[in-house]
Design a protein around this motif. Structure first.
Motif, PDB file in Angstrom:
ATOM      1  N   UNK A  21      60.561  21.682  42.426  1.00 40.62           N
ATOM      2  CA  UNK A  21      61.494  21.373  43.515  1.00 40.62           C
ATOM      3  C   UNK A  21      60.787  20.634  44.644  1.00 40.62           C
ATOM      4  N   UNK A  22      59.574  21.059  44.977  1.00 40.59           N
ATOM      5  CA  UNK A  22      58.800  20.375  46.011  1.00 40.59           C
ATOM      6  C   UNK A  22      58.518  18.937  45.590  1.00 40.59           C
ATOM      7  N   UNK A  27      59.500  13.071  46.142  1.00 38.97           N
ATOM      8  CA  UNK A  27      59.835  11.811  45.477  1.00 38.97           C
ATOM      9  C   UNK A  27      61.207  11.336  45.946  1.00 38.97           C
ATOM     10  N   UNK A  28      62.160  12.258  46.063  1.00 38.93           N
ATOM     11  CA  UNK A  28      63.502  11.900  46.527  1.00 38.93           C
ATOM     12  C   UNK A  28      63.509  11.319  47.923  1.00 38.93           C
ATOM     13  N   UNK A  29      62.579  11.776  48.756  1.00 40.03           N
ATOM     14  CA  UNK A  29      62.453  11.244  50.113  1.00 40.03           C
ATOM     15  C   UNK A  29      61.637   9.959  50.158  1.00 40.03           C
ATOM     16  N   UNK A  75      53.613  20.502  54.569  1.00 44.28           N
ATOM     17  CA  UNK A  75      53.455  21.646  55.472  1.00 44.28           C
ATOM     18  C   UNK A  75      54.801  22.234  55.873  1.00 44.28           C
ATOM     19  N   UNK A  76      55.805  21.373  56.066  1.00 42.18           N
ATOM     20  CA  UNK A  76      57.146  21.834  56.437  1.00 42.18           C
ATOM     21  C   UNK A  76      57.829  22.593  55.300  1.00 42.18           C
ATOM     22  N   UNK A  77      57.660  22.127  54.082  1.00 42.41           N
ATOM     23  CA  UNK A  77      58.402  22.667  52.938  1.00 42.41           C
ATOM     24  C   UNK A  77      57.684  23.784  52.190  1.00 42.41           C
TER      25      UNK A  77
END
Length: 107
Positions: A21-22, A27-29, A75-77
């Protein structure tokens, strides 16, 4: 072809689904063009002791100028207090692959 403009940035996760998921989020971003997720056995020092763990390594291919933003987003996720984030330069690569990598992380 030599190119210091690209890196492979690595992080790890303790859960396969969370690692996937990470990777998909990053990649999606468009912070990375692609990611590879695979199991590794880690040995490390943490909280005063040697630890052993199965983790999922995530190798993210991206432009070098994306490193700071990619690191901040990890770091955020991430669920780890101190996630691994290390990057190594891409010394050489096929021109067509590097062109694709650049195009997929443009913008």
């Amino acid at each position: 072809m030599t190119s210091p403009d690209f890196i492979v940035l690595t992080t790890t996760h303790d859960d396969q689904d969370a690692a996937r998921a990470l990777a998909a989020s990053l990649v999606g971003e468009r912070l990375a063009a692609c990611a590879q997720v695979y199991p590794v056995e880690s040995v490390y020092w943490w909280d005063g002791a040697v630890r052993n763990a199965t983790e999922w390594r995530i190798d993210l291919k991206t432009r070098a100028d994306r490193a700071d933003r990619l690191t901040a987003r990890i770091a955020e996720l991430h669920t780890y207090d101190t996630p691994e984030v290390v990057a190594v330069p891409v010394v050489t690569g096929s021109p067509s692959y590097l062109a694709w990598l650049a195009a997929e992380t443009a913008g």
